[in-house]
Design an enzyme around this catalytic site. Sequence first.
Site, PDB file in Angstrom:
ATOM      1  N   ASP A 159       0.802  -1.265   0.369  1.00 46.31           N
ATOM      2  CA  ASP A 159      -0.012  -0.192   0.000  1.00 46.31           C
ATOM      3  C   ASP A 159       0.776   1.277  -0.184  1.00 46.31           C
ATOM      4  OD1 ASP A 159      -2.352   1.510   0.057  1.00 46.31           O
ATOM      5  OD2 ASP A 159      -3.348   0.183   1.790  1.00 46.31           O
ATOM      6  N   TRP A 205      -2.986   3.303  -5.699  1.00 47.35           N
ATOM      7  CA  TRP A 205      -4.260   3.975  -5.968  1.00 47.35           C
ATOM      8  C   TRP A 205      -4.108   4.748  -7.292  1.00 47.35           C
ATOM      9  CZ3 TRP A 205      -2.306   6.882  -1.159  1.00 47.35           C
ATOM     10  CH2 TRP A 205      -2.326   5.858   0.013  1.00 47.35           C
ATOM     11  N   GLY A 206      -3.492   4.131  -8.108  1.00 49.84           N
ATOM     12  CA  GLY A 206      -3.488   4.742  -9.457  1.00 49.84           C
ATOM     13  C   GLY A 206      -2.431   6.081  -9.709  1.00 49.84           C
ATOM     14  N   ASP A 226      -9.983   3.573  -3.581  1.00 45.56           N
ATOM     15  CA  ASP A 226     -10.628   2.243  -3.021  1.00 45.56           C
ATOM     16  C   ASP A 226     -12.088   2.203  -3.672  1.00 45.56           C
ATOM     17  OD1 ASP A 226      -8.268   2.137  -1.745  1.00 45.56           O
ATOM     18  OD2 ASP A 226      -9.481   1.997   0.419  1.00 45.56           O
TER      19      ASP A 226
HETATM   20  C1  GLA Z   1      -5.934   1.339   1.703  1.00 41.78           C
HETATM   21  C2  GLA Z   1      -5.931   0.313   0.456  1.00 41.78           C
HETATM   22  C3  GLA Z   1      -7.052  -0.666   0.680  1.00 41.78           C
HETATM   23  C4  GLA Z   1      -6.979  -1.239   2.085  1.00 41.78           C
HETATM   24  C5  GLA Z   1      -6.941  -0.284   3.113  1.00 41.78           C
HETATM   25  C6  GLA Z   1      -6.217  -1.000   4.396  1.00 41.78           C
HETATM   26  O1  GLA Z   1      -6.889   2.048   1.415  1.00 41.78           O
HETATM   27  O2  GLA Z   1      -6.296   0.853  -0.619  1.00 41.78           O
HETATM   28  O3  GLA Z   1      -7.390  -1.692  -0.300  1.00 41.78           O
HETATM   29  O4  GLA Z   1      -6.024  -2.278   2.242  1.00 41.78           O
HETATM   30  O5  GLA Z   1      -5.693   0.473   2.847  1.00 41.78           O
HETATM   31  O6  GLA Z   1      -6.060   0.041   5.497  1.00 41.78           O
END
Ligand code: GLA
Length: 409
Positions: A159, A205-206, A226
């Site tokens: 992440d 996230w792109g 997300d």
């Molecule tokens: C981010 C990621 C999610 C998830 C959460 C966990 O938002 O994009 O997919 O893994 O963290 O905290």
Amino acid sequence: MLLEILLSLSAAVLALPSTHLDAHQLERRVNNGLGKTPALGWNSWNIGGCAYASEKAALDTGKLFVSLGLKDLGYQYVNIDDCWSTKNRDSSGNLVPDPSKFPRGMKAVTDDLHNMGLKFGLYGCAGTQTCAGYPASQGKETQDAKKLADWGVDYWKHDNCYTPCNNGNPQTCGSPKGNSSTYYKTFSNALLGSGRPILFSLCNWGRDNVWAWGAGFGNSWRMSTDIQNNWGSVASIAAQAAPIAQYAGPGGFNDLDMMQIGNNGLSENEERAHMGIWAIAKSPIILGTDLAKIRSSSLNIIKNKAILAINQDPLGKAATYFTPAGKSKPQNGKLYPYWTGPLTDGVVIGVVAADGAATLSFNFGDVPGLDATKTYNWTEAWTGTTGSGKAVSTNLGSHDMRVYRLKTA
Ligand code: GLA
């Protein structure tokens, strides 16, 4: 003569682009031998955040993969997301599984899943903490990757929280410092040096046009923020995926995010479209629901063999929009009804009632690569209907989808 040579050279160059691009893209794909087709599995996050980060959830899910027939269909990764560790590393700087959630440690869990013929995935983060505030890997990449290998982990989601930021260090930095590709490269190398093949799932996230470089470091890359448990979110991610279809290929895929099927925020039609679009866009299909409670309509959707076969087609090319003659063009950011992409033995065509109940029609001649003068035989994946002709017209309920497979070879 010179002119002739120049003309033939430029013709050769003009003829090259698609094959040339493919060779180039394959060249810079991460060399871990994994993810030749999109990953199929489950992850603990969409159901209830931290609540399902436990040995019990992992092993219960593994057993359900077997008993519900999901394993036989190719679902294999059982992944635990954020919140699995203690809040502090041990005195040697290692990540520690929270003993209240993983009472037997991690190795026992991976062993049990491997004995079921399944694989195990874990989650971490490129910054100083995970998004939920647990220790993360910045500066500890090599040590963490080795630990994952010791535990027998097969899949790692990385992440992007708490990474260096120009204005402090908020959870999701609005003003990131540098380009996130640097962190993903570091962790990719750490995994490659860990002694174990571990599928690498990038989750920035792109940001930073990850689709343009993600394949060099990982097997999939999140291309959006997300997913939420509603149709608007599903449609918006799908619309963002269509223009980046060309970056998908064996070993590296656009990740449209984990599934919301079974979580009661989507209608049955919407769950079909969610699954159908993710499948033809060649996204990993990582289930995000409690399989012990899944209703039969949702189970049928995630178990559809024809849809899964399209997603797992070894060619690994993603579908994108096409515009049938006389129809308006796609608008940026808005889900468009007509999709197509190549398969090993033909073509897939998806139609989605994006704007509500509709009769959707197209001629096969509208589809790039198909011949308007030819008659094609098709099979529709959701209904099992077959047909033959030069065009298709279908009545769809709001947000429903049909997926046609045509063999051209
Ligand atoms: C981010 C990621 C999610 C998830 C959460 C966990 O938002 O994009 O997919 O893994 O963290 O905290």
